[in-house]
Motif scaffolding. Structure first.
Motif, PDB file in Angstrom:
ATOM      1  N   LEU A  98      53.582 -23.029  31.379  1.00  0.00           N
ATOM      2  CA  LEU A  98      52.594 -24.095  31.516  1.00  0.00           C
ATOM      3  C   LEU A  98      51.252 -23.662  30.943  1.00  0.00           C
ATOM      4  O   LEU A  98      50.572 -24.443  30.250  1.00  0.00           O
ATOM      5  CB  LEU A  98      52.455 -24.471  32.990  1.00  0.00           C
ATOM      6  CG  LEU A  98      51.434 -25.563  33.311  1.00  0.00           C
ATOM      7  CD1 LEU A  98      51.758 -26.852  32.562  1.00  0.00           C
ATOM      8  CD2 LEU A  98      51.384 -25.819  34.813  1.00  0.00           C
ATOM      9  N   HIS A  99      50.876 -22.415  31.197  1.00  0.00           N
ATOM     10  CA  HIS A  99      49.607 -21.910  30.666  1.00  0.00           C
ATOM     11  C   HIS A  99      49.633 -21.905  29.136  1.00  0.00           C
ATOM     12  O   HIS A  99      48.649 -22.302  28.491  1.00  0.00           O
ATOM     13  CB  HIS A  99      49.353 -20.500  31.198  1.00  0.00           C
ATOM     14  CG  HIS A  99      48.077 -19.890  30.699  1.00  0.00           C
ATOM     15  ND1 HIS A  99      46.833 -20.282  31.159  1.00  0.00           N
ATOM     16  CD2 HIS A  99      47.847 -18.926  29.764  1.00  0.00           C
ATOM     17  CE1 HIS A  99      45.901 -19.582  30.547  1.00  0.00           C
ATOM     18  NE2 HIS A  99      46.487 -18.758  29.686  1.00  0.00           N
ATOM     19  N   ALA A 100      50.763 -21.492  28.557  1.00  0.00           N
ATOM     20  CA  ALA A 100      50.876 -21.474  27.096  1.00  0.00           C
ATOM     21  C   ALA A 100      50.785 -22.890  26.532  1.00  0.00           C
ATOM     22  O   ALA A 100      50.136 -23.119  25.488  1.00  0.00           O
ATOM     23  CB  ALA A 100      52.189 -20.812  26.685  1.00  0.00           C
ATOM     24  N   ALA A 101      51.408 -23.841  27.220  1.00  0.00           N
ATOM     25  CA  ALA A 101      51.357 -25.225  26.744  1.00  0.00           C
ATOM     26  C   ALA A 101      49.941 -25.790  26.833  1.00  0.00           C
ATOM     27  O   ALA A 101      49.495 -26.540  25.957  1.00  0.00           O
ATOM     28  CB  ALA A 101      52.322 -26.089  27.558  1.00  0.00           C
ATOM     29  N   LEU A 102      49.221 -25.439  27.873  1.00  0.00           N
ATOM     30  CA  LEU A 102      47.843 -25.925  28.032  1.00  0.00           C
ATOM     31  C   LEU A 102      46.915 -25.311  26.987  1.00  0.00           C
ATOM     32  O   LEU A 102      45.932 -25.937  26.572  1.00  0.00           O
ATOM     33  CB  LEU A 102      47.332 -25.594  29.439  1.00  0.00           C
ATOM     34  CG  LEU A 102      47.896 -26.441  30.591  1.00  0.00           C
ATOM     35  CD1 LEU A 102      47.500 -25.855  31.932  1.00  0.00           C
ATOM     36  CD2 LEU A 102      47.405 -27.880  30.479  1.00  0.00           C
ATOM     37  N   GLN A 103      47.210 -24.074  26.582  1.00  0.00           N
ATOM     38  CA  GLN A 103      46.357 -23.393  25.616  1.00  0.00           C
ATOM     39  C   GLN A 103      46.714 -23.734  24.171  1.00  0.00           C
ATOM     40  O   GLN A 103      46.016 -23.303  23.252  1.00  0.00           O
ATOM     41  CB  GLN A 103      46.460 -21.869  25.815  1.00  0.00           C
ATOM     42  CG  GLN A 103      45.978 -21.388  27.177  1.00  0.00           C
ATOM     43  CD  GLN A 103      44.518 -21.707  27.415  1.00  0.00           C
ATOM     44  OE1 GLN A 103      43.688 -21.549  26.521  1.00  0.00           O
ATOM     45  NE2 GLN A 103      44.196 -22.173  28.620  1.00  0.00           N
ATOM     46  N   SER A 104      47.779 -24.506  23.985  1.00  0.00           N
ATOM     47  CA  SER A 104      48.220 -24.824  22.626  1.00  0.00           C
ATOM     48  C   SER A 104      47.150 -25.650  21.905  1.00  0.00           C
ATOM     49  O   SER A 104      46.656 -26.650  22.444  1.00  0.00           O
ATOM     50  CB  SER A 104      49.535 -25.606  22.671  1.00  0.00           C
ATOM     51  OG  SER A 104      49.881 -26.043  21.375  1.00  0.00           O
ATOM     52  N   PRO A 105      46.770 -25.261  20.654  1.00  0.00           N
ATOM     53  CA  PRO A 105      45.736 -26.020  19.926  1.00  0.00           C
ATOM     54  C   PRO A 105      46.246 -27.351  19.370  1.00  0.00           C
ATOM     55  O   PRO A 105      45.451 -28.217  19.007  1.00  0.00           O
ATOM     56  CB  PRO A 105      45.351 -25.059  18.796  1.00  0.00           C
ATOM     57  CG  PRO A 105      46.586 -24.226  18.570  1.00  0.00           C
ATOM     58  CD  PRO A 105      47.228 -24.070  19.911  1.00  0.00           C
ATOM     59  N   ALA A 106      47.580 -27.493  19.306  1.00  0.00           N
ATOM     60  CA  ALA A 106      48.132 -28.722  18.725  1.00  0.00           C
ATOM     61  C   ALA A 106      47.986 -29.892  19.700  1.00  0.00           C
ATOM     62  O   ALA A 106      48.017 -29.715  20.920  1.00  0.00           O
ATOM     63  CB  ALA A 106      49.602 -28.507  18.369  1.00  0.00           C
ATOM     64  N   HIS A 107      47.839 -31.100  19.144  1.00  0.00           N
ATOM     65  CA  HIS A 107      47.703 -32.308  19.968  1.00  0.00           C
ATOM     66  C   HIS A 107      48.664 -33.393  19.505  1.00  0.00           C
ATOM     67  O   HIS A 107      48.420 -34.576  19.719  1.00  0.00           O
ATOM     68  CB  HIS A 107      46.265 -32.837  19.907  1.00  0.00           C
ATOM     69  CG  HIS A 107      45.257 -31.864  20.440  1.00  0.00           C
ATOM     70  ND1 HIS A 107      45.133 -31.587  21.775  1.00  0.00           N
ATOM     71  CD2 HIS A 107      44.338 -31.093  19.792  1.00  0.00           C
ATOM     72  CE1 HIS A 107      44.164 -30.689  21.950  1.00  0.00           C
ATOM     73  NE2 HIS A 107      43.672 -30.369  20.757  1.00  0.00           N
ATOM     74  N   ASP A 108      49.790 -32.979  18.878  1.00  0.00           N
ATOM     75  CA  ASP A 108      50.744 -33.964  18.383  1.00  0.00           C
ATOM     76  C   ASP A 108      51.790 -34.274  19.454  1.00  0.00           C
ATOM     77  O   ASP A 108      51.719 -33.792  20.594  1.00  0.00           O
ATOM     78  CB  ASP A 108      51.406 -33.451  17.103  1.00  0.00           C
ATOM     79  CG  ASP A 108      52.048 -32.082  17.304  1.00  0.00           C
ATOM     80  OD1 ASP A 108      52.178 -31.651  18.477  1.00  0.00           O
ATOM     81  OD2 ASP A 108      52.423 -31.446  16.305  1.00  0.00           O
ATOM     82  N   HIS A 120      56.949 -30.266  34.284  1.00  0.00           N
ATOM     83  CA  HIS A 120      58.120 -30.605  35.081  1.00  0.00           C
ATOM     84  C   HIS A 120      58.791 -29.339  35.628  1.00  0.00           C
ATOM     85  O   HIS A 120      59.182 -29.287  36.809  1.00  0.00           O
ATOM     86  CB  HIS A 120      59.113 -31.402  34.238  1.00  0.00           C
ATOM     87  CG  HIS A 120      60.335 -31.833  34.993  1.00  0.00           C
ATOM     88  ND1 HIS A 120      60.271 -32.655  36.101  1.00  0.00           N
ATOM     89  CD2 HIS A 120      61.658 -31.537  34.807  1.00  0.00           C
ATOM     90  CE1 HIS A 120      61.494 -32.855  36.571  1.00  0.00           C
ATOM     91  NE2 HIS A 120      62.352 -32.192  35.800  1.00  0.00           N
ATOM     92  N   ALA A 121      58.915 -28.310  34.782  1.00  0.00           N
ATOM     93  CA  ALA A 121      59.509 -27.045  35.231  1.00  0.00           C
ATOM     94  C   ALA A 121      58.655 -26.400  36.321  1.00  0.00           C
ATOM     95  O   ALA A 121      59.181 -25.844  37.297  1.00  0.00           O
ATOM     96  CB  ALA A 121      59.676 -26.093  34.049  1.00  0.00           C
ATOM     97  N   PHE A 122      57.334 -26.497  36.154  1.00  0.00           N
ATOM     98  CA  PHE A 122      56.411 -25.948  37.156  1.00  0.00           C
ATOM     99  C   PHE A 122      56.574 -26.675  38.490  1.00  0.00           C
ATOM    100  O   PHE A 122      56.574 -26.065  39.563  1.00  0.00           O
ATOM    101  CB  PHE A 122      54.979 -26.079  36.634  1.00  0.00           C
ATOM    102  CG  PHE A 122      53.946 -25.389  37.485  1.00  0.00           C
ATOM    103  CD1 PHE A 122      53.887 -24.005  37.559  1.00  0.00           C
ATOM    104  CD2 PHE A 122      53.027 -26.131  38.211  1.00  0.00           C
ATOM    105  CE1 PHE A 122      52.928 -23.372  38.344  1.00  0.00           C
ATOM    106  CE2 PHE A 122      52.074 -25.507  38.994  1.00  0.00           C
ATOM    107  CZ  PHE A 122      52.023 -24.123  39.050  1.00  0.00           C
TER     108      PHE A 122
END
Length: 646
Positions: A98-108, A120-122
């Motif tokens: 979840l942390h990696a997904a939140l830090q992702s620079p992409a917004h697509d 959902h996994a969290f």
């Protein structure tokens, strides 16, 4: 289900398991019992995969998650709550994703989908309730709200073991293995743990020497004896009844077989040389050879403890008057006024950290008073058993050297043979008498400390957790001995069976005071559970609310901004409170030092009447100011704890 079939397990030259078989089902609550050294811990290591069977088979369900208490807690800066959360491996993986997904620079769309899956996994891992569940475990095990965010490295060894226990309880598992989980718990935490384990839905396997704990938690008892595992339905008390009946039947069968063997042997010896009886004699010889010999009942001889009668039984033994007890000038207990008279049998109750050991050490004279008076009666002889054996044992000395020194200090007329005989009664034989006791196990150190205490023939026994390292038979022997003790006894223990068997009344140590507890041990258990529930409710109310799923996109920045503003607001609120708390604390230290000096001066028979009157007035004013400051100190502490918890 776990199934052991004809398992052989060797540790060195000892066969811990000798063709042992056992079946455990998914929801069993099992107490594993046996004498010290029988191999209970080795069986745990076998189930954990740390040891491997030498023969036979051990079957475990594929993918089963087994949780147990870590033996070593790392010296880490992680908070107590974070350490407990680390016990859930799946939760930690979901949190990292979840942390990696939140830090992702992409917004697509791909990034949004990855974030949704991570959230959902969290959620499936219980992430949004995890912190609350971890804190509830810590509060139940006796930690305060302020300690939830305290670094692990700041806790002592006993409290670190509680952290390890909390982590094991938090970890999701199908099987939970607990090896002596009650050793580092007070009665409050022990009662809470029983309630928690009664709701556990997986397979529970417990090693414990606490009879009431086993009775409350376990529904099946497995006895490890002579390398064999025997399963009994019921708790420990039911096991004892079934075991006693089984031994009686076994002894009766053995006696009958011995009679049959003797009768057949006499017939063979009498008639084997007679031609007319030779066939019958030969038949009976074959019957003797085919006979499966039964083993006699051999019971281990438990330690027999006999408390020597005191030389005298004075009525007035010890008095504390308006005493302040603590360490290095810091009071733990205040305004303690207690009178100990002949024949009292008192159990001292209270949570860890409240001051039970401080009180016992003060009564024993090990800890000097900070204020007040301690008055010993004529003929007082104290026998003090310390919770930590190193407080009374010299680890570089042998048991025989301890006896020699004790005899010299007590000016007792005794010989080396007397010392050897006495130590032999406590199972210190041969070379053990000459070995440094630093090499002894916890149980052996406890037995030695007990032997030294009883040798003094005390009329006042002060016992601080005497059963921590004793097995069940030795605990029962101690209870029987204390029941017959003619002197006075004060007992600190989390062993409820011992408290019930030996104590007539209870003192409660809580909130810096010592007072009578008007009620039974069952009443105290209910009181302790209600107090734990109140602390958990207060901690939940202090939280800003249940965690919400992290927001995506621009909402994430707003969420971080709100969290930063909340932290800044709390810091601003805490700053003046902490400053005032420091001022109050400093003034309290100064005034307490002044009051101690005044009391010392007032106790000396010198000075003019005017000087003594002025000192008395100043003492009264200082005491009044201290009382007011202590109230403010407590108020500020509660406010700071509430803000820090939020």
């Amino acid at each position: 289900m776990i199934r052991l079939t004809d398992v052989v397990l060797r540790r060195g030259t000892q066969r811990v398991l000798d063709r042992a078989s056992l079946t455990l089902h998914a929801t069993d609550k099992v107490g594993l019992v046996g004498v010290n050294g029988a191999g209970k811990t080795s069986l745990f290591k076998l189930l954990l995969g740390e040891l491997h069977e030498d023969a036979g088979s051990v079957e475990r369900p594929a993918g089963w998650r087994v949780a147990t208490v870590a033996q070593d807690v790392p010296d880490t800066d992680a908070s107590a709550t974070e350490f407990v959360l680390q016990g859930d491996v799946a939760l930690q993986a979901a949190q990292r994703a979840l942390h990696a997904a939140l830090q992702s620079p992409a917004h697509d769309a791909v990034a949004a989908h990855a974030l949704a899956e991570a959230q959902h996994a969290f959620e499936l891992a219980g992430g949004y309730t995890a912190r609350a569940r971890a804190e509830a475990l810590l509060l139940g095990l006796g930690f305060s709200v302020a300690e939830l965010e305290q670094a692990v490295r700041q806790f002592s060894g006993g409290w670190r073991m509680r952290l390890a226990l909390a982590q094991a309880l938090f970890a999701p598992g199908d099987c939970l293995l607990l090896d002596e989980p009650t050793n580092h718990l007070d009665l409050d935490a022990l009662v809470w743990l029983e309630q928690w384990l009664s709701r556990y839905t997986g397979l529970l396997l417990v090693i414990s020497h606490d009879r009431e704990f086993l009775d409350a938690v376990c529904r099946i008892t497995v006895h490890l004896d002579g390398g064999k595992l025997t399963r009994y339905g019921g708790n420990y008390t039911a096991f004892e009844e079934q075991r006693a009946q089984q031994l009686l039947q076994q002894q009766a069968a053995f006696a009958r077989q011995q009679q049959d063997i003797a009768r057949l042997t006499r017939f063979v010896e009498r008639f084997r040389a007679k031609a007319t009886k030779a066939r019958q004699a030969q038949s009976r010889m074959k019957a003797l050879e085919r006979m499966q010999r039964l083993a006699p009942v051999v019971l281990s001889s438990p330690l027999r403890i006999e408390l020597l009668p005191p030389h005298s039984l004075p009525q007035q033994l010890l008095t504390l008057h308006d005493a302040s007890c603590g360490y290095a000038g810091q009071p733990v207990l205040q305004r303690v006024s207690r009178s100990i008279t002949g024949g009292l049998r008192i159990g001292i109750l209270g949570a860890n950290g409240q001051g039970k050991s401080t009180l016992v050490k003060t009564l024993a004279g090990v800890l000097p008073l900070l204020a007040g008076q301690r008055v010993e009666g004529s003929g007082l002889v104290i026998g003090y058993f310390a919770q930590q054996e190193v407080d009374v044992l010299r680890l570089d000395e042998s048991p025989l050297q301890h006896m020699q020194r004790l005899s010299r200090e007590a000016a007792a007329q005794s010989t080396e043979q007397d010392w050897r005989n006495w130590l032999g009664r406590y199972q210190f034989d041969g070379d053990m008498m000459l070995r440094p006791c630093g090499s002894f196990s916890g149980g052996e150190k406890a037995r030695l400390a007990l032997a030294l205490v009883i040798w003094r023939r005390p009329n006042l026994l002060l016992l601080d957790e005497p059963t921590n390292h004793l097995d069940l038979p030795t605990r029962e022997a101690l209870a029987l001995a204390l029941q017959d003790f003619a002197g006075t006894m004060l007992l600190v223990s989390h062993d409820r069976a011992l408290l019930r068997a030996t104590c007539d009344a209870f003192w409660l140590v809580a909130q810096g005071e010592v007072r009578d507890f008007d009620g039974s041990l069952d009443d105290y258990q209910q009181w302790a559970l209600s107090r734990t529930a109140q602390r958990q409710t207060a901690a939940q109310q202090a939280q800003p609310g249940t965690a919400a799923p992290p927001a995506a996109g621009s909402d994430r920045k707003q969420l971080r901004r709100q969290q930063a503003e909340q932290r800044q607001q709390r810091a601003q609120q805490l700053k003046p409170l902490k400053a005032e708390f420091a001022r109050v604390d400093a003034e309290l230290r100064q005034l307490e030092a002044e009051r101690t000096a005044l009391e010392t001066e007032l106790a000396r028979p010198h000075g003019s009447a005017a000087q003594r009157a002025e000192q008395g007035r100043r003492h009264h004013a200082v005491s009044a100011r201290i009382a007011a400051l202590e109230e403010r100190w407590l108020e500020l502490g509660e406010q700071i704890e509430a803000l820090e918890a939020a």
